[in-house]
Design a protein around this motif. Sequence first.
Motif, mmCIF file in Angstrom:
data_model
loop_
_atom_site.group_PDB
_atom_site.id
_atom_site.type_symbol
_atom_site.label_atom_id
_atom_site.label_comp_id
_atom_site.label_asym_id
_atom_site.label_seq_id
_atom_site.Cartn_x
_atom_site.Cartn_y
_atom_site.Cartn_z
ATOM 1 N N GLU A 87 44.236 56.666 14.560
ATOM 2 C CA GLU A 87 44.387 58.125 14.560
ATOM 3 C C GLU A 87 43.731 58.737 13.319
ATOM 4 O O GLU A 87 43.112 59.792 13.385
ATOM 5 C CB GLU A 87 45.869 58.506 14.605
ATOM 6 C CG GLU A 87 46.525 58.254 15.936
ATOM 7 C CD GLU A 87 48.022 58.541 15.919
ATOM 8 O OE1 GLU A 87 48.531 59.070 14.915
ATOM 9 O OE2 GLU A 87 48.679 58.239 16.922
ATOM 10 N N LEU A 88 43.906 58.081 12.175
ATOM 11 C CA LEU A 88 43.364 58.630 10.935
ATOM 12 C C LEU A 88 41.855 58.462 10.821
ATOM 13 O O LEU A 88 41.195 59.193 10.082
ATOM 14 C CB LEU A 88 44.042 57.977 9.729
ATOM 15 C CG LEU A 88 45.527 58.278 9.552
ATOM 16 C CD1 LEU A 88 46.094 57.451 8.411
ATOM 17 C CD2 LEU A 88 45.755 59.759 9.302
ATOM 18 N N SER A 89 41.284 57.527 11.524
ATOM 19 C CA SER A 89 39.850 57.281 11.372
ATOM 20 C C SER A 89 39.004 57.969 12.444
ATOM 21 O O SER A 89 37.825 57.658 12.585
ATOM 22 C CB SER A 89 39.574 55.778 11.399
ATOM 23 O OG SER A 89 39.905 55.252 12.669
ATOM 24 N N LEU B 81 33.583 69.470 0.832
ATOM 25 C CA LEU B 81 32.366 68.712 1.069
ATOM 26 C C LEU B 81 31.610 69.349 2.232
ATOM 27 O O LEU B 81 32.170 69.941 3.130
ATOM 28 C CB LEU B 81 32.685 67.245 1.399
ATOM 29 C CG LEU B 81 33.412 66.458 0.321
ATOM 30 C CD1 LEU B 81 33.812 65.091 0.839
ATOM 31 C CD2 LEU B 81 32.536 66.302 -0.912
ATOM 32 N N SER B 82 30.328 69.211 2.209
ATOM 33 C CA SER B 82 29.525 69.799 3.279
ATOM 34 C C SER B 82 28.775 68.706 4.023
ATOM 35 O O SER B 82 28.614 67.579 3.519
ATOM 36 C CB SER B 82 28.539 70.810 2.702
ATOM 37 O OG SER B 82 27.648 70.142 1.849
ATOM 38 N N ARG C 233 38.773 64.274 12.535
ATOM 39 C CA ARG C 233 39.760 64.390 11.449
ATOM 40 C C ARG C 233 39.084 64.185 10.099
ATOM 41 O O ARG C 233 39.363 64.889 9.122
ATOM 42 C CB ARG C 233 40.883 63.375 11.632
ATOM 43 C CG ARG C 233 41.963 63.575 10.587
ATOM 44 C CD ARG C 233 43.111 62.613 10.788
ATOM 45 N NE ARG C 233 44.143 62.850 9.830
ATOM 46 C CZ ARG C 233 44.104 62.563 8.533
ATOM 47 N NH1 ARG C 233 43.035 62.042 8.022
ATOM 48 N NH2 ARG C 233 45.129 62.816 7.746
ATOM 49 N N ILE C 234 38.184 63.232 10.036
ATOM 50 C CA ILE C 234 37.478 62.963 8.781
ATOM 51 C C ILE C 234 36.659 64.196 8.364
ATOM 52 O O ILE C 234 36.633 64.584 7.190
ATOM 53 C CB ILE C 234 36.594 61.713 8.909
ATOM 54 C CG1 ILE C 234 37.480 60.474 9.061
ATOM 55 C CG2 ILE C 234 35.658 61.555 7.712
ATOM 56 C CD1 ILE C 234 36.733 59.205 9.342
ATOM 57 N N LYS C 235 36.010 64.830 9.343
ATOM 58 C CA LYS C 235 35.222 66.042 9.045
ATOM 59 C C LYS C 235 36.131 67.163 8.563
ATOM 60 O O LYS C 235 35.784 67.885 7.612
ATOM 61 C CB LYS C 235 34.442 66.486 10.271
ATOM 62 C CG LYS C 235 33.258 65.613 10.564
ATOM 63 C CD LYS C 235 32.494 66.125 11.785
ATOM 64 C CE LYS C 235 31.350 65.196 12.123
ATOM 65 N NZ LYS C 235 30.611 65.649 13.309
ATOM 66 N N ASP C 236 37.291 67.329 9.178
ATOM 67 C CA ASP C 236 38.228 68.374 8.770
ATOM 68 C C ASP C 236 38.730 68.138 7.352
ATOM 69 O O ASP C 236 38.811 69.075 6.544
ATOM 70 C CB ASP C 236 39.426 68.447 9.721
ATOM 71 C CG ASP C 236 39.063 68.975 11.099
ATOM 72 O OD1 ASP C 236 38.003 69.611 11.217
ATOM 73 O OD2 ASP C 236 39.849 68.720 12.046
#
Length: 133
Positions: free
Chosen positions: A106-108, A122-123, A112-115
Amino acid sequence: MAELKKMEDFQYDIPVIEEPVTEPEHKPKVQKNVDLPQSPKRKLRNISLLEKTIGFLLLVAIIGIAVLTIQVRTSITQMTNEITETQATIQEKEESALKLEQQKNELSKADRIKDVAKSKGLSDNLDSIRNVK
């Protein structure tokens, strides 16, 4: 045809008793051997040493077998309890590993990583992003 053989007739002489037999008026007193109950010591005197030894060894063997049986059953019960406890801990660890694997998945997720990256400031640098399959 066959003829019957003649059998001789036998006469049996039966003695006639002229006087009836009478019992004496006073019976003579005869002392009878009466088996009185023996004390345990007297009974043990009649048993030979070999018989006593065999009896003692038999008794020791029976007691030994009983003790060994109890010991084996106790060890079997202990081992069964240990196996049950080990299986319970294995099952708990497998469930924990499954939950952690689900959390990792779920975390990977890419969304979610982009959010998280955007929230940290970070861009996206599209030139350095590679898709790996």
